[in-house]
Design an enzyme around this catalytic site. Structure first.
Site, PDB file in Angstrom:
ATOM      1  N   TRP A  35       0.692  -1.082  -0.025  1.00  0.00           N
ATOM      2  CA  TRP A  35      -0.098  -0.097  -0.078  1.00  0.00           C
ATOM      3  C   TRP A  35       0.884   1.286  -0.012  1.00  0.00           C
ATOM      4  CZ3 TRP A  35      -1.339   3.294   4.378  1.00  0.00           C
ATOM      5  CH2 TRP A  35      -0.483   3.161   5.559  1.00  0.00           C
ATOM      6  N   ASP A  36       2.199   0.976   0.172  1.00  0.00           N
ATOM      7  CA  ASP A  36       3.112   2.220   0.282  1.00  0.00           C
ATOM      8  C   ASP A  36       2.896   3.166  -1.280  1.00  0.00           C
ATOM      9  OD1 ASP A  36       3.648   0.204   2.119  1.00  0.00           O
ATOM     10  OD2 ASP A  36       5.839   0.518   2.077  1.00  0.00           O
ATOM     11  N   GLU A  52       1.002  -2.103  12.984  1.00  0.00           N
ATOM     12  CA  GLU A  52       0.965  -3.587  13.073  1.00  0.00           C
ATOM     13  C   GLU A  52       1.402  -3.963  14.449  1.00  0.00           C
ATOM     14  OE1 GLU A  52       3.657  -4.117   9.706  1.00  0.00           O
ATOM     15  OE2 GLU A  52       2.108  -4.137   8.334  1.00  0.00           O
ATOM     16  N   LYS A  56       3.191   1.568  16.126  1.00  0.00           N
ATOM     17  CA  LYS A  56       4.306   1.397  15.173  1.00  0.00           C
ATOM     18  C   LYS A  56       4.459   2.686  14.317  1.00  0.00           C
ATOM     19  CE  LYS A  56       6.279  -1.603  11.693  1.00  0.00           C
ATOM     20  NZ  LYS A  56       5.991  -2.736  10.756  1.00  0.00           N
ATOM     21  N   GLN A  57       3.492   2.928  13.737  1.00  0.00           N
ATOM     22  CA  GLN A  57       3.447   4.130  12.768  1.00  0.00           C
ATOM     23  C   GLN A  57       1.896   4.756  12.715  1.00  0.00           C
ATOM     24  OE1 GLN A  57       3.419   0.564  10.090  1.00  0.00           O
ATOM     25  NE2 GLN A  57       2.839   2.111   8.544  1.00  0.00           N
TER      26      GLN A  57
END
Ligand code: BGC
Length: 758
Positions: free
Chosen positions: A356-357, A487, A590-591
């Site tokens: 998906w990046d 994640e 995580k992000q």
């Protein structure tokens, strides 16, 4: 943070040979041209630690899945981008002693990646064990002008002797993927020929049957004059070479120019061998010099659009160019079969596959720095995979044309095999729909929407409609058992980001179908429409009571709220130091997750809400994905927290050059690189494109004197130059543009510049 390599505005420079840094340097100094790429391995033999890496875009091997416990729905294989023929090899023997930097004394060493010209150069002097001192200079490039050509100029000069040197230019397909699951060898030779002029090897990938043919020829000269040499042909399994000896004279310079072509069945249906050989012959005729000039010209025209100039911060200047350079080395938009792997052509982890990046991070960059066909290629890539995305969803029990795009893919089939990601990280569908929306709001390309985009949007909406379920308790639709972008928590219910993006996808598909339906007929039934409306109106979007904070997911508030700053150096990164269950139970994110949603949909929220959310989530975010810091940076800019925005920008822009995550030896973080460009353009400059209009709301980081960049808007280039006391805007195109600067509406006529005093 200590600099690993020297700082220069257009170059990455290494002035010392340090074998301990070689793996990292191989990644950093990688070159490529969108079709194939090469780590910065040495041309001559090197027995020190190294990852020999030559990768051909789109050529993969379906490596049999390896999991502890098989779950229905797992893919059979993980597609590995293939480590392919070593085309750079030139072995050198000086009076029978092999040149190998791991075993000899290197006196002066200089390696340079010239980003403006797209070349990798190396110069060094060394003393062999036999006391002979030689000076080597090499330059190589993967042609941006013809993406099937690579060329090397390799020069040797004896400093303290005259003697015999053996040159062995070769091609070698005996290369293994370091990430192979079962240590299998992926190539099978189909043909080869070594000749004293052109040589080639043809090999096919086992199982996936891609054919790659690599051909080479060369010239050798002394002080600029051609030399005739008697060469011997060498052939081994998957290896062809020429070997010749030259009596070299002290002080003279001998240059071997090697011309290589890399041809694959991805782009040619037949005659690959003759195409490869003829192209190699033609390249030699064209000469190294001319090929190099054409290559440089192509790079200059990329820079004309894509460069960002920063005055007052050399480290950021170097790094942003490095990121732009690596992005264009990885993807040019010339081929709809190709995409952008998280490591591009610089390493193997993540298999060079599509994530998906691409849609969430890379597409917005290409959309503003390239003609629109480049971003469109990325969207067409997903359109071409629509049938497989529908099959993928069917495999998981969905029906009626619902599509679940894969988390990781090379050809449209899912190849990721961790249940919490394969089955649960379904937000990827949202990023693909958002990319379509983003493309349309920039380009207004209704033709694309009609032919391709609408079908993708509807299939994605159908997936979400089937993925929700009604909760009597909540009196709302909920989405259970997902993994959000974070994640570090799996199998959660009602991840705010996922629920929000799902609802938005449904609404956008409805809106698109309604609009296009007027002239071209609708693709969804009335029953579907009312069901979709109902879901979008009653989707559960978790929030912390009596606040503006959107809730990460159900149960998040039960966690122990410890701030990331309390983690010790021994804890970080937690994904390398903690057990997985400890990570899952922790509060650490995580992000960007909720914040990823606020970034995508910022116009749905007021600034105060965005500010409160970023203040709430930043302390618990460990940014252990390279995709994270840029989103925080852009949002900090939006809420005018400039220092924080700059801090996060530095983390994203120099992630690889300063090796923040201590993993650059595995390859570069290609797909997070656009984040640093977005942090400047969308973040510091506050540039937006909405309804065919440009908006600018710029700030200047304290340290900077100025920055300037171009964007491509309505097929014309607009240059922005932002300074402390003024903003200069140059509309280089043939049509006027409408612009709003800090809320003030302005029109800039064609081919016109304006200056706004601040
Ligand atoms: C991130 C994902 C990303 C993947 C590839 C992971 O670490 O969490 O969001 O898609 O890396 O870059």
């Amino acid at each position: 943070m200590q600099n690993i390599f020297d700082i220069d505005e257009w170059k990455i420079i290494e002035t010392n040979f340090d074998p301990k840094k070689q793996l990292a340097a191989e990644s950093i100094f990688s070159i490529g041209n969108g079709a194939f790429g090469q780590r910065a391995n040495f041309e001559e033999s090197y027995t020190g630690e190294s990852l020999q890496g030559s990768y051909v875009g789109g050529v993969y091997y379906p490596d049999k899945t390896r999991v502890g416990w098989w779950k229905n729905g797992y893919p059979e294989y993980f597609a590995k981008v293939l480590n392919s023929c070593n085309w750079i090899g030139i072995d050198i023997e000086v009076d029978s002693e092999k040149l190998d930097l791991a075993t000899i004394q290197v006196k002066h060493f200089y390696r340079e990646l010239d980003m403006r010209n797209g070349t990798l150069t190396r110069k060094f002097t060394c003393e062999l064990k036999n006391g002979k001192i030689i000076q080597i200079k090499s330059t190589r490039f993967c042609s941006m002008n013809d993406d099937e050509i690579g060329a090397i100029s390799y020069s040797i000069k004896p400093i303290n002797f005259s003697g015999n040197v053996t040159f062995i230019p070769y091609l070698d397909f005996n290369v293994r993927n370091s990430d192979s699951n079962y240590n299998e060898f992926f190539w099978k030779e189909t043909n080869k020929k070594s000749s004293t002029s052109e040589s080639f090897i043809s090999a096919v990938t086992k199982k996936s049957d891609f054919n790659v043919v690599v051909a080479f020829n060369y010239t050798i000269s002394k002080d600029g004059e051609p030399l005739n040499v008697n060469s011997t042909k060498l052939e081994n399994k998957l290896y062809v070479a020429n070997k010749f000896e030259v009596l070299i004279e002290q002080g003279s310079e001998y240059i071997l120019e090697k011309y290589v072509t890399v041809i694959s069945s991805l782009n040619h249906e037949k005659d690959l061998e003759s195409i490869a050989v003829n192209k190699a012959i033609q390249s030699k005729k064209n000469t190294f010099h001319k090929l190099l000039n054409n290559h440089i010209k192509s790079w200059h025209s990329i820079w004309d659009n894509a460069d960002v100039k920063i005055e007052g911060d050399l480290k950021s200047q170097q790094a942003i160019r490095f990121n732009i350079f690596q992005l264009y080395q990885t993807y040019t938009g010339n081929n709809a079969k190709l995409n952008i792997g998280p490591k591009g052509f610089t390493g193997e982890k993540y298999g060079g596959a599509t994530y998906w990046d691409t849609e969430a991070f890379c597409l917005p960059f290409f959309l503003k720095t390239s003609p629109k066909k480049v971003a469109k290629q990325l969207l067409i890539y997903r359109y071409n995979h629509l049938k497989k995305a529908i099959l993928n969803a069917e495999k998981l029990g969905f029906h009626s044309g619902a599509a679940l795009y894969p988390m990781v893919t090379m050809n449209g089939e899912e190849c990721h095999n961790e249940w919490e990601i394969t089955f649960e990280e379904i937000h990827r569908n949202g990023a693909i729909a958002f990319a379509i929306f983003n493309y349309i709001r920039h380009t207004n390309d209704k033709d694309y929407l009609l032919k391709y985009g609408r079908k993708v949007l509807i299939a994605i909406a159908r997936f979400w409609v089937q993925r929700v379920n009604w909760s009597n308790k909540k009196n709302k639709y909920v989405i259970l058992g997902v993994t959000g972008p974070n994640e570090y928590e799996n199998n959660v219910n009602n991840n705010w980001y996922t629920n929000y993006v799902a609802r938005w996808c449904i609404l956008y598909a409805l809106k698109t179908d309604n609009e296009l339906g007027k002239n071209h007929g609708s693709l969804i039934s009335k029953e579907e429409e009312s069901k979709w409306q109902d879901i979008s109106e009653k989707m559960y979007l978790p929030k912390i009571n009596n606040s503006n904070i959107f809730l990460q997911n159900d149960g998040f508030l039960d966690k122990e709220f410890v701030k990331a700053e309390q983690l010790s150096n021994n804890d970080r990164p937690i994904n390398q130091n903690w057990s997985w269950d400890k990570i899952l139970r922790s509060v650490f994110i995580k992000q960007a997750d909720v914040l990823q949603g606020l970034y995508f949909f910022e116009e749905h929220f007021d600034i105060q809400t965005i500010k409160e959310n970023i203040e709430f989530y930043e302390p618990y975010t460990v940014h252990e994905s390279s995709l994270s810091a840029c989103i925080h940076s852009i949002l900090y800019s939006l809420v005018k927290e400039e220092e924080q925005a700059y801090k996060m920008f530095l983390q994203t822009v120099r992630l690889d050059l300063d090796d923040y995550n201590k993993e650059v030896d595995e390859g570069l973080h290609i797909t997070s690189m656009p984040g640093s460009w977005l942090s400047i353009v969308e973040g510091f400059a506050g540039l937006r494109i909405r309804n065919n209009k440009l908006f600018l709301n710029p700030t200047l980081p304290n340290k900077w004197k100025s920055y300037s960049f171009n964007i491509i808007f309505n097929d014309q280039i607009v240059n922005f130059d932002i300074r402390n006391d003024k903003i200069l805007i140059y509309n280089k195109g043939g049509n006027s543009i409408d612009l709003s600067i800090n809320g003030r509406d302005i029109q800039i006529l064609e081919n016109n510049k304006i200056k706004i005093e601040c």
